[in-house]
Write a protein that holds these residues in place. Structure first.
Motif: not given
Length: 428
Positions: A28-49
């Motif tokens: 259970i995450l707040s909107k801010e926590e979820d937003w920060e995680l989504e940002k970091q996941l975009k950095v770590l999980n690169k676009p896939a071929i």
């Protein structure tokens, strides 16, 4: 995209507690926590071929080799990827009579020009942040069994074949590793540089108790640099089929039925640290020398062995195959054909008068290495675990070992918990 220092601070603060705030097993995450995680996941999980899903639930994204996370590191902005080392040292040292080698990684591979990177989920990001913070605290129990270099020296690599075991009983808050450490910088412990590779079971990183191939690095003794596998910039992945974080297939819970051969060595020309697997030395990737202020020229210590860790309120987990070294190859885990590079480009056995043999004398043990001629050394290690610090009870029915120091037991008095020094270059 990069997270600001303030954002990272906010994430790290709540990550220590987020795993406790669940409903029916879901975070259970707040909107801010979820937003920060989504940002970091975009950095770590690169676009896939291409995306590959495995039966164990793992998802691997095939990422353009020139857009992989490693190249986000500040020192690698203008880095030219090296597709292979200038030389593969020691490939003729492996015994032709040893049993056939299989690395146990089952994976169809990525298209040419791309590399497989295990996709990180939001839940894994939270629990792994918790792990990396908690394991820097003194509240964690760490136990070792290893063979290493006795004195500081000049070393340029290490090699070994490790048995791989099924340790499916390991739970959250516990971990068990079998690995090679290559280290430099001990004159100032806070400046220790190390590259590591091996296999481990680490539920807080993957959400399961599977045996997995891993790599690790740090340039400041686990303070703010480095990470496991490809969870941060640093390690340059090259292999389209073999990648850190992949499961190592083990078909029996009672014995190690698989092997993993690893070589870590410094390229004579570029001074990068390379990692290969298998007796044919198939390159996985490398750690660029620019990551390391101390390890860029050479290593001053090498270690082969195991480490088992747990929270203070949990028993220590099994190490190796869960059997003591005295059980021998039929049951105990082993390192075999251990070699060291005293000079760039060449592996040879570690000199017998330079060996340091260490175990924690309670729930784990290590045998004295047996010489295999020019093929290096062979030793057994491991144990069932079960240590509870508050009670000093070790292993099922408090079973004890008896034997020579450094081989089977140190003969410590019953009920006394010995706290050993940390092996060089290992924070937790």
């Amino acid at each position: 995209m990069k997270m600001t220092a303030a954002a990272l601070t906010r994430v790290s603060k709540w990550c220590l507690l987020a795993h406790q705030v669940t409903v029916n097993g879901r975070l259970i995450l707040s909107k801010e926590e979820d937003w920060e995680l989504e940002k970091q996941l975009k950095v770590l999980n690169k676009p896939a071929i291409k995306t590959i899903k495995l039966e164990n639930g793992d998802v691997f994204d095939c990422v353009d080799i020139y857009k992989q996370p490693s190249l986000d590191h500040p020192t690698l902005k203008n880095h030219s990827i090296q597709l292979k080392p200038s030389h593969y040292p020691g490939s003729d040292k492996f015994s032709s009579i040893n049993k056939s080698h299989k690395i146990g990684i089952e994976f169809e591979g990525c298209p040419a020009g791309s590399v497989p990177i295990r996709r990180i989920t939001k839940e894994e990001l939270v629990t792994s942040k918790n792990l990396l913070n908690v394991f820097r605290e003194e509240s964690v129990k760490n136990r070792w069994a290893y063979v290493g270099t006795l004195h500081d020296g000049e070393f340029y690599g290490a090699q070994a074949t490790l048995s791989v075991s099924n340790l499916s009983s390991i739970q959250l808050g516990q971990s068990s590793h079998a690995q090679i450490w290559v280290i430099n910088g001990e004159a100032d412990p806070n400046k220790i540089n190390t590259v590591q590779a091996g296999w481990h079971v680490l539920p807080q990183l993957y959400g399961d108790s599977l045996s997995r191939f891993f790599v690790y690095w740090t340039a400041d003794y686990y303070q703010s640099t480095g990470c496991y596998n490809l969870r941060c910039s640093g390690f340059v992945q090259l292999n389209p089929r073999i990648t850190p974080g992949m499961e190592l297939i083990v078909s029996s819970a009672e014995a190690h039925v698989n092997e993993l051969t690893l070589s870590i060595f410094q390229d004579e020309n570029t001074r990068d640290w390379w990692l290969t697997v298998g007796r044919v030395q198939e390159a996985v990737g490398y750690w660029p020398k620019s990551l390391f202020p101390n390890l860029s020229s050479k290593a001053n210590k090498v270690i082969w062995g195991g480490v088992a860790s747990s929270n203070q309120n949990q028993p220590t987990p099994p190490m190796g195959s869960g059997q003591f070294a005295s059980e021998g190859d039929g049951k105990a885990a082993y390192f075999t054909q251990t070699l060291i590079a005293y000079s760039p480009g060449s592996f040879e056995p570690l000199h017998s008068d330079e060996q340091s043999v260490y175990d924690t004398n309670k729930c784990y043990s290590v045998s004295r290495p047996d010489k295999l001629g020019e093929l290096g050394y062979h030793f057994n290690y491991g144990g069932p675990g079960g240590l509870m610090v508050l009670t000093a009870i070790c292993c099922p029915n408090d079973q004890r070992r008896r034997g020579r120091r450094g081989e089977n037991d140190g003969g410590f008095d019953e009920g006394v918990e010995m706290v050993p020094p940390r092996p060089p270059g290992y924070r937790w």
